[in-house]
Design a protein around this motif. Structure first.
Motif, PDB file in Angstrom:
ATOM      1  N   HIS A 125      19.766  58.095  50.243  1.00  0.00           N
ATOM      2  CA  HIS A 125      20.574  56.996  49.714  1.00  0.00           C
ATOM      3  C   HIS A 125      21.152  57.320  48.327  1.00  0.00           C
ATOM      4  CE1 HIS A 125      21.737  52.783  49.143  1.00  0.00           C
ATOM      5  NE2 HIS A 125      21.212  52.869  47.936  1.00  0.00           N
ATOM      6  N   HIS A 138      25.002  57.651  46.583  1.00  0.00           N
ATOM      7  CA  HIS A 138      25.502  57.085  45.323  1.00  0.00           C
ATOM      8  C   HIS A 138      26.016  58.182  44.400  1.00  0.00           C
ATOM      9  CE1 HIS A 138      24.690  52.836  45.538  1.00  0.00           C
ATOM     10  NE2 HIS A 138      23.408  52.987  45.778  1.00  0.00           N
ATOM     11  N   SER A 175      20.474  52.006  39.747  1.00  0.00           N
ATOM     12  CA  SER A 175      20.543  51.034  40.841  1.00  0.00           C
ATOM     13  C   SER A 175      19.406  50.034  40.671  1.00  0.00           C
ATOM     14  CB  SER A 175      20.433  51.767  42.171  1.00  0.00           C
ATOM     15  OG  SER A 175      19.131  52.275  42.314  1.00  0.00           O
ATOM     16  N   GLY A 176      19.183  49.231  41.717  1.00  0.00           N
ATOM     17  CA  GLY A 176      18.117  48.249  41.640  1.00  0.00           C
ATOM     18  C   GLY A 176      16.739  48.899  41.670  1.00  0.00           C
ATOM     19  N   GLY A 177      16.650  50.070  42.283  1.00  0.00           N
ATOM     20  CA  GLY A 177      15.349  50.718  42.424  1.00  0.00           C
ATOM     21  C   GLY A 177      15.182  51.975  41.582  1.00  0.00           C
ATOM     22  N   GLY A 223      18.528  48.144  37.013  1.00  0.00           N
ATOM     23  CA  GLY A 223      18.976  47.018  37.849  1.00  0.00           C
ATOM     24  C   GLY A 223      17.876  45.981  37.999  1.00  0.00           C
ATOM     25  N   PHE A 264      17.722  43.957  34.916  1.00  0.00           N
ATOM     26  CA  PHE A 264      18.799  42.956  34.964  1.00  0.00           C
ATOM     27  C   PHE A 264      18.378  41.793  35.858  1.00  0.00           C
ATOM     28  CE2 PHE A 264      21.959  45.917  33.188  1.00  0.00           C
ATOM     29  CZ  PHE A 264      22.806  45.045  32.533  1.00  0.00           C
ATOM     30  N   ASP A 265      17.866  42.120  37.052  1.00  0.00           N
ATOM     31  CA  ASP A 265      17.535  41.064  38.022  1.00  0.00           C
ATOM     32  C   ASP A 265      16.405  40.167  37.514  1.00  0.00           C
ATOM     33  OD1 ASP A 265      19.479  42.040  39.714  1.00  0.00           O
ATOM     34  OD2 ASP A 265      18.104  43.275  40.880  1.00  0.00           O
ATOM     35  N   GLY A 277      21.950  40.781  38.453  1.00  0.00           N
ATOM     36  CA  GLY A 277      22.758  41.661  37.590  1.00  0.00           C
ATOM     37  C   GLY A 277      24.158  41.122  37.329  1.00  0.00           C
ATOM     38  N   PRO A 278      24.936  40.898  38.380  1.00  0.00           N
ATOM     39  CA  PRO A 278      26.304  40.413  38.160  1.00  0.00           C
ATOM     40  C   PRO A 278      26.319  39.048  37.477  1.00  0.00           C
ATOM     41  CG  PRO A 278      26.019  41.205  40.421  1.00  0.00           C
ATOM     42  CD  PRO A 278      24.662  41.205  39.792  1.00  0.00           C
ATOM     43  N   GLY A 317      24.520  50.530  41.554  1.00  0.00           N
ATOM     44  CA  GLY A 317      25.016  49.180  41.328  1.00  0.00           C
ATOM     45  C   GLY A 317      25.267  48.810  39.873  1.00  0.00           C
ATOM     46  N   VAL A 318      24.396  49.263  38.955  1.00  0.00           N
ATOM     47  CA  VAL A 318      24.570  48.898  37.544  1.00  0.00           C
ATOM     48  C   VAL A 318      25.829  49.575  36.965  1.00  0.00           C
ATOM     49  CG1 VAL A 318      23.418  48.806  35.284  1.00  0.00           C
ATOM     50  CG2 VAL A 318      22.076  48.562  37.360  1.00  0.00           C
ATOM     51  N   ALA A 343      28.572  49.117  37.951  1.00  0.00           N
ATOM     52  CA  ALA A 343      29.643  48.105  37.986  1.00  0.00           C
ATOM     53  C   ALA A 343      29.694  47.312  36.684  1.00  0.00           C
ATOM     54  CB  ALA A 343      29.400  47.139  39.149  1.00  0.00           C
ATOM     55  N   ASN A 344      28.686  47.490  35.833  1.00  0.00           N
ATOM     56  CA  ASN A 344      28.593  46.671  34.617  1.00  0.00           C
ATOM     57  C   ASN A 344      29.687  47.019  33.604  1.00  0.00           C
ATOM     58  OD1 ASN A 344      27.307  46.285  31.677  1.00  0.00           O
ATOM     59  ND2 ASN A 344      26.539  44.739  33.074  1.00  0.00           N
ATOM     60  N   THR A 381      28.102  49.521  44.557  1.00  0.00           N
ATOM     61  CA  THR A 381      26.924  48.980  45.244  1.00  0.00           C
ATOM     62  C   THR A 381      26.838  49.626  46.632  1.00  0.00           C
ATOM     63  OG1 THR A 381      28.292  47.091  45.709  1.00  0.00           O
ATOM     64  CG2 THR A 381      26.743  46.838  43.942  1.00  0.00           C
ATOM     65  N   ASP A 382      25.814  49.253  47.394  1.00  0.00           N
ATOM     66  CA  ASP A 382      25.555  49.946  48.659  1.00  0.00           C
ATOM     67  C   ASP A 382      26.712  49.807  49.652  1.00  0.00           C
ATOM     68  OD1 ASP A 382      23.215  50.546  47.497  1.00  0.00           O
ATOM     69  OD2 ASP A 382      21.992  49.170  48.681  1.00  0.00           O
TER      70      ASP A 382
HETATM   71  O1  KG4 Z   1      22.941  50.456  44.087  1.00  0.00           O
HETATM   72  P1  KG4 Z   1      22.669  49.052  44.422  1.00  0.00           P
HETATM   73  O2  KG4 Z   1      23.727  48.252  45.130  1.00  0.00           O
HETATM   74  O3  KG4 Z   1      21.391  48.895  45.312  1.00  0.00           O
HETATM   75  C1  KG4 Z   1      20.272  49.697  45.156  1.00  0.00           C
HETATM   76  O4  KG4 Z   1      20.265  50.771  45.780  1.00  0.00           O
HETATM   77  O5  KG4 Z   1      19.400  49.260  44.384  1.00  0.00           O
HETATM   78  O6  KG4 Z   1      22.282  48.341  43.053  1.00  0.00           O
HETATM   79  C2  KG4 Z   1      21.922  47.008  42.983  1.00  0.00           C
HETATM   80  C3  KG4 Z   1      21.576  46.673  41.542  1.00  0.00           C
HETATM   81  C4  KG4 Z   1      20.980  45.293  41.417  1.00  0.00           C
HETATM   82  O7  KG4 Z   1      19.829  45.370  40.599  1.00  0.00           O
HETATM   83  C5  KG4 Z   1      22.104  44.492  40.740  1.00  0.00           C
HETATM   84  O8  KG4 Z   1      21.628  43.427  39.973  1.00  0.00           O
HETATM   85  C6  KG4 Z   1      22.742  45.558  39.883  1.00  0.00           C
HETATM   86  O9  KG4 Z   1      22.752  46.717  40.710  1.00  0.00           O
HETATM   87  N1  KG4 Z   1      24.129  45.217  39.510  1.00  0.00           N
HETATM   88  C7  KG4 Z   1      24.511  44.984  38.241  1.00  0.00           C
HETATM   89  C8  KG4 Z   1      25.885  44.643  38.295  1.00  0.00           C
HETATM   90  N2  KG4 Z   1      26.287  44.685  39.600  1.00  0.00           N
HETATM   91  C9  KG4 Z   1      25.197  45.043  40.329  1.00  0.00           C
HETATM   92  N3  KG4 Z   1      23.830  45.039  37.091  1.00  0.00           N
HETATM   93  C10 KG4 Z   1      24.502  44.762  35.971  1.00  0.00           C
HETATM   94  N4  KG4 Z   1      25.794  44.417  35.925  1.00  0.00           N
HETATM   95  C11 KG4 Z   1      26.538  44.341  37.049  1.00  0.00           C
HETATM   96  N5  KG4 Z   1      27.828  44.012  36.986  1.00  0.00           N
END
Ligand code: KG4
Ligand code: ZN
Length: 344
Positions: free
Chosen positions: A111, A115, A136-138, A163, A166-167, A180-181, A269-270, A272-273, A300-301
């Protein structure tokens, strides 16, 4: 070679068709955000069941959009790990079933490798070697990337991923899932200088991270404030976001310097911040380096990054994978290398 990419590692069902001659033909995504929102986080069993419901219809949609038949697919790529075991198994089972039915090879993709390589789908394309920040989230990792399948870990988080921080912080500010978003939106109106949160490990001299203390420090401040008003919540969000961004940016610049490289790729995912993007772009400009972000939709995924990683890895001929299949809920990217299955 026409590659069908399938992503089901967490709470998004992603499917895409990538043609090694003409690029990305079609993609489709179903987000489970609404399904999990009432629980404040991903419920693994609900995720698996929803992937079962969504995956084949999404494959049909992608084929229709690309005006291709399923028999045209030459290779089926699926996310083999890391992720939720049950969710991964849905993608792996469908990939294995399609492979058997079509008599076509299937390949498991890491995965994070998806990314990591996704910025190469955009324009301009970074060139190897580069530094990759995977957020990412993990995961929160800095890698040196010398080529497809050639990854060296430079540093990673010792506890929470960015991530995740953030969550969790979003949740203690009363924001819904995914945090996060939502936190980033709240932070837009806030004063990032109002609260002086710690920048964990910023001066540690290595390229590792730690974010759990930062989250705890926001928690302590929220408790001390009682019931913060909207203005204060926005200031808390902005100050927290600034602390994370400061640490991520400092470590990225340190990694570029240590490895004497000029290109930084941000994935996950982060990525995108907006505050992180702005800061890294400014730092890179100042330091004479370049930073690349995947197109926002690919941060994101998604299934496109899985099909694309398979294209980069196996365009010269996919390794045949037997009828059996495995998933790897925990899987170290460095060891994934050029192989289609981890060495355990
Ligand atoms: O890569 P991803 O889609 O999934 C994983 O593989 O984890 O990342 C998801 C993470 C989540 O923790 C989400 O809150 C964070 O990315 N995320 C953000 C933003 N968009 C998504 N964190 C901060 N700012 C954002 N705009
Ligand atoms: Zn991801």
């Amino acid at each position: 070679m026409l590659i069908l990419g399938i992503e089901t590692s967490c709470d998004e069902t992603g499917v895409a068709l990538y043609d090694t001659a003409s690029g990305l033909l079609a993609e489709a995504l179903h987000s489970q955000v609404e399904l999990h929102a009432p629980y404040g986080g991903v419920v693994p069993e609900l995720a698996s069941r929803d992937h079962v419901r969504r995956l084949l219809p999404l494959v049909a949609i992608v084929l229709e959009r690309a005006q291709r038949r399923v028999e045209d697919v030459d290779l089926v790529a699926f996310t083999q790990g890391p992720g939720l075991g049950g969710a991964l198994l849905v993608g792996a089972s469908v990939a294995a079933g399609l492979g058997l039915a079509l008599d076509k090879p299937i390949v498991g993709i890491h995965h994070l490798e998806g990314h990591l390589l996704s910025p190469l789908l955009g324009e301009p394309r970074p060139a190897f070697p580069f530094i990759a920040l995977l957020v990412s989230g993990g995961h929160t990792q800095l890698m040196r990337v010398d080529g497809v399948g050639r990854y060296a870990m430079l540093g990673e988080t010792q506890d929470d991923a960015a991530g995740e921080a953030f969550d969790k912080t979003a949740s203690l500010l009363g924001l819904g899932y995914p945090g996060g978003p939502a936190l980033a939106r709240l932070a837009e109106a806030g004063d990032a200088k109002r609260f002086d949160f710690p920048r964990p490990m910023i001066a540690s001299g290595d390229l590792d991270f730690s974010f759990s203390g930062l989250k705890t420090s926001v928690l302590a401040r929220v408790r001390a404030l009682g019931a913060p008003d909207d203005r204060t919540r926005a200031d808390l969000a902005a100050s927290f976001e600034q602390a994370i961004v400061d640490v991520l940016a400092a470590k990225c610049m340190a990694a570029l310097e240590r490895e004497a490289l000029q290109e930084l790729v941000v994935a996950g995912g982060v990525g995108a911040n907006a505050r992180l993007r702005g800061r890294l772009e400014a730092d890179a400009k100042r330091g004479g380096t370049r930073v690349y972000f995947p197109p926002l939709a690919l941060c994101t995924d998604n299934g496109a990054m899985i099909a694309f990683a398979a294209a980069l890895k196996y365009a010269g001929g996919a390794p045949p994978m037997g009828a059996g299949f495995n998933v790897f809920p925990r899987w170290d990217l460095e060891r994934a290398g050029a192989q289609s299955t981890p060495r355990t």
